[in-house]
Design an enzyme around this catalytic site. Structure first.
Site, PDB file in Angstrom:
ATOM      1  NE  ARG A  67      -1.081   1.873   3.955  1.00 61.34           N
ATOM      2  CZ  ARG A  67      -1.514   2.946   3.290  1.00 61.34           C
ATOM      3  NH1 ARG A  67      -2.796   3.258   3.310  1.00 61.34           N
ATOM      4  NH2 ARG A  67      -0.691   3.720   2.614  1.00 61.34           N
ATOM      5  CB  CYS A  99      -4.916   7.260  -2.576  1.00 58.31           C
ATOM      6  SG  CYS A  99      -6.595   7.215  -1.985  1.00 58.31           S
ATOM      7  NE  ARG A 149      -8.345   2.426   7.433  1.00 57.12           N
ATOM      8  CZ  ARG A 149      -7.678   2.116   6.329  1.00 57.12           C
ATOM      9  NH1 ARG A 149      -6.537   2.714   6.036  1.00 57.12           N
ATOM     10  NH2 ARG A 149      -8.125   1.179   5.520  1.00 57.12           N
ATOM     11  CG  HIS A 197      -8.135   7.303   4.124  1.00 60.04           C
ATOM     12  ND1 HIS A 197      -7.387   6.429   3.358  1.00 60.04           N
ATOM     13  CD2 HIS A 197      -7.629   7.228   5.385  1.00 60.04           C
ATOM     14  CE1 HIS A 197      -6.487   5.836   4.131  1.00 60.04           C
ATOM     15  NE2 HIS A 197      -6.604   6.294   5.355  1.00 60.04           N
ATOM     16  CG  ASP A 212      -2.210  -0.776   1.000  1.00 58.48           C
ATOM     17  OD1 ASP A 212      -2.557  -1.024  -0.172  1.00 58.48           O
ATOM     18  OD2 ASP A 212      -2.854  -1.142   2.000  1.00 58.48           O
TER      19      ASP A 212
HETATM   20  N1  ARG Z   1      -5.278   0.047   0.882  1.00 55.56           N
HETATM   21  C1  ARG Z   1      -5.049   1.344   1.434  1.00 55.56           C
HETATM   22  C2  ARG Z   1      -5.644   1.424   2.825  1.00 55.56           C
HETATM   23  O1  ARG Z   1      -6.712   0.889   3.028  1.00 55.56           O
HETATM   24  C3  ARG Z   1      -5.615   2.406   0.557  1.00 55.56           C
HETATM   25  C4  ARG Z   1      -5.267   3.795   0.998  1.00 55.56           C
HETATM   26  C5  ARG Z   1      -5.878   4.862   0.173  1.00 55.56           C
HETATM   27  N2  ARG Z   1      -5.346   6.141   0.479  1.00 55.56           N
HETATM   28  C6  ARG Z   1      -6.053   7.258   0.621  1.00 55.56           C
HETATM   29  N3  ARG Z   1      -5.404   8.372   0.791  1.00 55.56           N
HETATM   30  N4  ARG Z   1      -7.340   7.240   0.669  1.00 55.56           N
HETATM   31  O2  ARG Z   1      -5.092   1.984   3.723  1.00 55.56           O
END
Ligand code: ARG
Length: 296
Positions: free
Chosen positions: A117, A289, A162, A191, A92
């Site tokens: 991550r 992203c 998040r 996000h 990612d």
């Molecule tokens: N697979 C990543 C996650 O779920 C995607 C992140 C996407 N980034 C963003 N800025 N929306 O964390």
């Protein structure tokens, strides 16, 4: 790396196509400085958002080619594009927006929610430090520009899935700016940058686009009150992460399939540029992203 092409002539509306909306104004492009990460190790092997399905195949070389088109668009717009080396085992990492937030040369680092991550946080902070930014090491869980968007002098800060709302206070202390908390309620728009796009960040002419249903009622009331002329994006365009776009004030790089958003952008005097990042959508990310703005 692709060769640098001449930046496009950056004017407002082309002759013969006057903006149809009364509030449309002369838009002005300001070439940006951004950080990106080539998806050399992109794949979907875990599921931390509803878009991700490890059972579905991914095509890393297609992801790289699609990402390259985004890179090339930015170069054609005269952007200064910096690259961070991708790290094997961090699929990612291509979503550079999550690597931190950078304003006034200060990089507020990321501290990721999901263990998968977490190693990205230090990797991005090392890049910031090595490249002349002052690093503010975070104490609170946050996913950088994925959840934090600068609009004028205000930072809109997402929470709900998040970034912890305590990071919003920390952000306010780091940058000494107003931070407005917005609560996200739909797991598909986990996000802030999947539910809200900054089109013009110039103080005094702030302009955004968003998906109303992604926010709880108090957050929606704040958005309606502060941005009465915002573009409202429909569910169809939002469902392909159409809002996950990046604007230089005139040119707005969007998902090529977001047709109604594209139409509205033209009406408001912008120049939409469509790109296809279908492969990266399998990880739950799009244009924004993949883009971390570096504000010196
Ligand atoms: N697979 C990543 C996650 O779920 C995607 C992140 C996407 N980034 C963003 N800025 N929306 O964390």
């Amino acid at each position: 790396m692709p060769s640098t092409t001449t930046p496009e002539i950056q004017t407002g509306q082309p002759a013969g196509q006057p903006a149809t909306k009364a509030e449309a104004r002369q838009r002005k492009a300001i070439a940006r400085s951004v950080l990106m990460c080539k998806p050399e190790h992109f794949t979907v092997v875990y599921r931390i958002n509803p878009w991700m399905d490890p059972a579905l195949p991914t095509d890393t070389s297609l992801a790289v080619r699609q990402w390259q088109t985004l890179y090339d668009v930015y170069i054609s717009l005269g952007f200064d594009v910096k690259l961070i080396d991708p790290i094997e085992g961090l699929p990612d990492m291509v979503y550079a927006a999550n690597g931190g937030m950078v304003i006034d040369g200060i990089a507020y680092g990321a501290s990721f929610t999901h263990p998968e991550r977490q190693p990205e946080g230090p990797a991005y902070m090392k890049w910031f430090g090595d490249n002349g930014f002052t690093v503010a090491v975070p104490e609170e869980i946050n996913e950088g520009e994925g959840d934090f968007l600068l609009v004028g002098d205000t930072i809109l800060a997402g929470t709900g899935f998040r970034s912890d709302s305590r990071s919003h206070q920390e952000l306010g202390r780091v940058y000494n700016r107003e931070v407005i908390t917005l609560t996200l309620i739909n797991p598909s728009f986990y996000h802030l940058d999947t539910a809200l796009a900054v089109l013009d960040s110039t103080p005094g002419q702030e302009h955004i686009a968003y998906l109303p249903s992604a926010f709880d009622a108090p957050s929606l009331a704040i958005l309606q009150e502060r941005y009465p002329d915002a573009i409202i994006v429909n569910e169809t365009d939002a469902a392909i992460l159409g809002l996950n776009s990046y604007s230089d004030g005139l040119n707005v790089v969007i998902a090529s399939r977001a047709k109604d958003f594209e139409r509205q952008l033209i009406e408001h005097g912008y120049n939409p540029i469509g790109v296809d990042l279908s492969e990266l959508l399998l990880g739950g990310g799009g244009v924004k992203c993949c883009t971390l703005e570096l504000r010196r």
